[in-house]
Design a protein around this motif. Structure first.
Motif, PDB file in Angstrom:
ATOM      1  N   PRO A   1      34.097  45.467  31.160  1.00  0.00           N
ATOM      2  CA  PRO A   1      35.375  44.783  30.900  1.00  0.00           C
ATOM      3  C   PRO A   1      36.563  45.731  30.994  1.00  0.00           C
ATOM      4  CG  PRO A   1      33.738  44.175  29.261  1.00  0.00           C
ATOM      5  CD  PRO A   1      33.141  45.282  30.057  1.00  0.00           C
ATOM      6  N   LEU A   2      36.387  46.971  30.570  1.00  0.00           N
ATOM      7  CA  LEU A   2      37.481  47.933  30.590  1.00  0.00           C
ATOM      8  C   LEU A   2      37.944  48.243  32.014  1.00  0.00           C
ATOM      9  CD1 LEU A   2      36.354  50.481  27.847  1.00  0.00           C
ATOM     10  CD2 LEU A   2      38.177  48.787  27.679  1.00  0.00           C
ATOM     11  N   ILE A   3      36.998  48.375  32.941  1.00  0.00           N
ATOM     12  CA  ILE A   3      37.367  48.812  34.285  1.00  0.00           C
ATOM     13  C   ILE A   3      37.657  47.652  35.236  1.00  0.00           C
ATOM     14  CG2 ILE A   3      36.030  50.936  34.031  1.00  0.00           C
ATOM     15  CD1 ILE A   3      33.883  49.783  35.783  1.00  0.00           C
ATOM     16  N   THR A   4      37.391  46.423  34.792  1.00  0.00           N
ATOM     17  CA  THR A   4      37.592  45.289  35.715  1.00  0.00           C
ATOM     18  C   THR A   4      38.612  44.270  35.246  1.00  0.00           C
ATOM     19  OG1 THR A   4      35.779  44.014  34.706  1.00  0.00           O
ATOM     20  CG2 THR A   4      35.216  45.455  36.562  1.00  0.00           C
ATOM     21  N   MET A   5      38.968  44.263  33.977  1.00  0.00           N
ATOM     22  CA  MET A   5      39.768  43.145  33.456  1.00  0.00           C
ATOM     23  C   MET A   5      41.155  43.057  34.095  1.00  0.00           C
ATOM     24  SD  MET A   5      40.535  44.540  29.605  1.00  0.00           S
ATOM     25  CE  MET A   5      41.501  46.039  29.308  1.00  0.00           C
ATOM     26  N   ARG A   6      41.680  44.179  34.603  1.00  0.00           N
ATOM     27  CA  ARG A   6      43.017  44.161  35.178  1.00  0.00           C
ATOM     28  C   ARG A   6      43.022  43.849  36.665  1.00  0.00           C
ATOM     29  NH1 ARG A   6      42.784  48.026  38.456  1.00  0.00           N
ATOM     30  NH2 ARG A   6      44.822  47.390  39.269  1.00  0.00           N
ATOM     31  N   LEU A   7      41.880  43.807  37.328  1.00  0.00           N
ATOM     32  CA  LEU A   7      41.814  43.761  38.787  1.00  0.00           C
ATOM     33  C   LEU A   7      42.630  42.614  39.375  1.00  0.00           C
ATOM     34  CD1 LEU A   7      38.070  44.676  39.435  1.00  0.00           C
ATOM     35  CD2 LEU A   7      40.093  46.098  39.831  1.00  0.00           C
ATOM     36  N   PHE A   8      42.363  41.394  38.910  1.00  0.00           N
ATOM     37  CA  PHE A   8      43.133  40.244  39.374  1.00  0.00           C
ATOM     38  C   PHE A   8      44.085  39.735  38.296  1.00  0.00           C
ATOM     39  CE2 PHE A   8      39.601  39.925  42.436  1.00  0.00           C
ATOM     40  CZ  PHE A   8      40.317  39.747  43.597  1.00  0.00           C
ATOM     41  N   ALA A   9      43.649  39.804  37.031  1.00  0.00           N
ATOM     42  CA  ALA A   9      44.430  39.214  35.943  1.00  0.00           C
ATOM     43  C   ALA A   9      45.818  39.835  35.825  1.00  0.00           C
ATOM     44  CB  ALA A   9      43.657  39.358  34.620  1.00  0.00           C
TER      45      ALA A   9
END
Length: 250
Positions: free
Chosen positions: A71-79
């Motif tokens: 969650p830490l490394i992926t939550m910002r990708l599109f959101a």
């Protein structure tokens, strides 16, 4: 291909050119070191039949921090891009949806692989610094590294999907945690209900705990390799269609 590489480099820079990426790296290195020191304490207290690699990845704190990496490394990708409006700008540029999705996935997966370097160095340096034979075989060492890479491929894809479902990083993180915890507890179904029901074999096939145990003992299961690679490909494919649908809807 040049456009894809440019997008990939742009995404990768966001991990290494910000404080957040280095904080995550420091946190993971600390937790990996804690897992190793806990395993070594167990070896010092009493004889242990399993290898150091096996015990390190079966300490109580391993799954606690490992599942929260994604969650830490992926939550910002599109959101984050959708919240700030940059995703809409990106999607109106002459780029294809699959290029954006693959670039983001590749960057997140690359950063995850970087997070494995401290653990890799721990096991490589152990016999050098202690001047004693390493308490693990090459099979358990390479098997352990391989299964972590495979799980990373699938779990990163789940995080990518979670981020594509919302414009909120917090919600994206919660969705990813929910998907990972659900997958984790599927492996406990045979433990709770036993092997008497027909679907027990399926749940064991899905069990990351079982895969981790097998690979860290040097048992390389090609079925598990196929499961993670196919599952990761399917989730990335699903994310592509979700982003593409939202792109053309807008």
């Amino acid at each position: 291909m040049r456009l894809l590489l440019n997008l990939y480099r742009k995404e990768l820079k966001t991990y290494f050119y910000t404080l957040f990426g280095w904080v995550v790296l420091a946190f993971v290195a600390l937790m990996q070191g804690l897992s190793l020191s806990t395993a070594m304490k167990g070896f010092a207290d009493a004889p242990v039949a399993q290898s150091l690699v096996y015990v390190t990845y079966h300490t109580p704190n391993f799954w606690f921090y490992f599942l929260f990496i994604f969650p830490l490394i992926t939550m910002r990708l599109f959101a984050e891009e959708e919240r700030s409006g940059t995703l809409e700008t990106l999607m109106t540029a002459p780029v294809k949806t699959w290029q954006v999705v693959v670039a983001k996935y590749g960057a997140a997966l690359t950063f995850y692989l970087v997070l494995l370097i401290p653990s890799l160095l721990h096991f490589i340096l152990f016999p050098i610094l202690t001047d004693i034979p390493a308490p693990f075989s090459k099979g358990s060492f390479f098997g352990g590294m391989l299964v972590l890479v495979l799980m990373g491929c699938y779990f990163t894809a789940l995080g990518l999907l979670g981020s594509a479902l919302t414009s909120s990083q917090i919600v994206a993180g919660i969705i990813t945690v929910g998907l990972l915890v659900l997958h984790y507890f599927l492996g406990y179904v045979p433990v709770i209900w036993g092997d008497s029901f027909q679907a027990a074999g399926l749940f064991r096939y899905l069990s990351s705990q079982q895969h981790l145990s097998d690979f860290t003992t040097g048992l390389i299961d090609t079925r598990a390799i196929a499961f993670y690679l196919l599952s990761a490909s399917f989730v990335v494919f699903l994310t592509h269609h979700l982003v593409d649908f939202r792109r053309w809807r807008n």
